[in-house]
Write a protein that holds these residues in place. Sequence first.
Motif, PDB file in Angstrom:
ATOM      1  N   LEU A  17       0.830  -1.206   0.000  1.00  0.00           N
ATOM      2  CA  LEU A  17       0.000   0.000   0.000  1.00  0.00           C
ATOM      3  C   LEU A  17       0.862   1.252   0.000  1.00  0.00           C
ATOM      4  O   LEU A  17       0.573   2.217  -0.711  1.00  0.00           O
ATOM      5  CB  LEU A  17      -0.943  -0.012   1.202  1.00  0.00           C
ATOM      6  CG  LEU A  17      -1.918   1.158   1.281  1.00  0.00           C
ATOM      7  CD1 LEU A  17      -2.811   1.192   0.034  1.00  0.00           C
ATOM      8  CD2 LEU A  17      -2.760   1.071   2.538  1.00  0.00           C
ATOM      9  N   ARG A  18       1.946   1.243   0.762  1.00  0.00           N
ATOM     10  CA  ARG A  18       2.865   2.384   0.786  1.00  0.00           C
ATOM     11  C   ARG A  18       3.442   2.635  -0.607  1.00  0.00           C
ATOM     12  O   ARG A  18       3.498   3.766  -1.075  1.00  0.00           O
ATOM     13  CB  ARG A  18       3.997   2.136   1.779  1.00  0.00           C
ATOM     14  CG  ARG A  18       4.933   3.316   1.919  1.00  0.00           C
ATOM     15  CD  ARG A  18       6.168   3.028   2.755  1.00  0.00           C
ATOM     16  NE  ARG A  18       5.909   2.234   3.934  1.00  0.00           N
ATOM     17  CZ  ARG A  18       6.869   1.590   4.598  1.00  0.00           C
ATOM     18  NH1 ARG A  18       8.125   1.651   4.200  1.00  0.00           N
ATOM     19  NH2 ARG A  18       6.582   0.878   5.657  1.00  0.00           N
ATOM     20  N   GLY A  19       3.850   1.578  -1.279  1.00  0.00           N
ATOM     21  CA  GLY A  19       4.390   1.723  -2.634  1.00  0.00           C
ATOM     22  C   GLY A  19       3.362   2.261  -3.604  1.00  0.00           C
ATOM     23  O   GLY A  19       3.661   3.116  -4.442  1.00  0.00           O
ATOM     24  N   ALA A  20       2.118   1.785  -3.481  1.00  0.00           N
ATOM     25  CA  ALA A  20       1.052   2.266  -4.362  1.00  0.00           C
ATOM     26  C   ALA A  20       0.780   3.743  -4.120  1.00  0.00           C
ATOM     27  O   ALA A  20       0.623   4.523  -5.072  1.00  0.00           O
ATOM     28  CB  ALA A  20      -0.217   1.448  -4.148  1.00  0.00           C
ATOM     29  N   LEU A  21       0.749   4.154  -2.863  1.00  0.00           N
ATOM     30  CA  LEU A  21       0.489   5.561  -2.555  1.00  0.00           C
ATOM     31  C   LEU A  21       1.640   6.461  -2.988  1.00  0.00           C
ATOM     32  O   LEU A  21       1.422   7.582  -3.457  1.00  0.00           O
ATOM     33  CB  LEU A  21       0.185   5.725  -1.062  1.00  0.00           C
ATOM     34  CG  LEU A  21      -1.142   5.120  -0.603  1.00  0.00           C
ATOM     35  CD1 LEU A  21      -1.289   5.229   0.907  1.00  0.00           C
ATOM     36  CD2 LEU A  21      -2.318   5.755  -1.322  1.00  0.00           C
ATOM     37  N   ILE A  22       2.863   5.974  -2.859  1.00  0.00           N
ATOM     38  CA  ILE A  22       4.018   6.754  -3.321  1.00  0.00           C
ATOM     39  C   ILE A  22       3.968   6.883  -4.839  1.00  0.00           C
ATOM     40  O   ILE A  22       4.209   7.959  -5.394  1.00  0.00           O
ATOM     41  CB  ILE A  22       5.336   6.127  -2.834  1.00  0.00           C
ATOM     42  CG1 ILE A  22       5.481   6.353  -1.328  1.00  0.00           C
ATOM     43  CG2 ILE A  22       6.537   6.705  -3.571  1.00  0.00           C
ATOM     44  CD1 ILE A  22       6.617   5.603  -0.686  1.00  0.00           C
ATOM     45  N   ALA A  23       3.656   5.797  -5.529  1.00  0.00           N
ATOM     46  CA  ALA A  23       3.548   5.853  -6.994  1.00  0.00           C
ATOM     47  C   ALA A  23       2.429   6.796  -7.414  1.00  0.00           C
ATOM     48  O   ALA A  23       2.593   7.592  -8.347  1.00  0.00           O
ATOM     49  CB  ALA A  23       3.323   4.453  -7.567  1.00  0.00           C
TER      50      ALA A  23
END
Length: 193
Positions: free
Chosen positions: A25-31
């Motif tokens: 989820l962190r990676g998706a939000l950063i992307a």
Amino acid sequence: MTEFPLPRALRTVDQPMAFTPDEMLRGALIAWGTFLALLAAGLVVLGLGTALSSGRLDLGGVGPFIMLVLFVLLLAAIASGVVMSFGLLLVRAIARSLRTVRSFTAHLAVYSFLGIFVGFLYLAVVTSGRPFGVMEFLPGGAVIAYPALAAAVALPFGWWWTARRALREDAGTTPPRRPQRDRDAVAEDRATN
């Protein structure tokens, strides 16, 4: 002969590249945030370039231009949020299949390809199935193509940032993002107070 070591980003890691739902989820939000930031920057640069090339830099048009950029960003945030929600299912499957691959480069290549694929799909939708014909829409072709470029950069960047942070947390060189709380200790503290 002197050997030049690979940069850290291109080395293999000592452990499998497993992930947690929080990291995904962190990676998706950063992307997602990176995509929106790149889109906003691109719109401002393209708008300034258009204004400067026309020879008319009208300060009266700044307010409407800002409103246009905010409107486009709102639409892009909603559309990319929906795409991201469904895309997480695909990313989860990809991440699970790659969790035993130790090569940072292989992971980065897969997520770069995924970013290019998302950009290509966007262009296919916007150009009615002719993604390579985007420049036929000149002079607006760059404006139409820019979100595809932003997606192609944002997806691998989101993965890279998150993987880098997670590997540092796993190695103990960076404190965890959220401190882990011992629920039993919290319950015992409440009972004794």
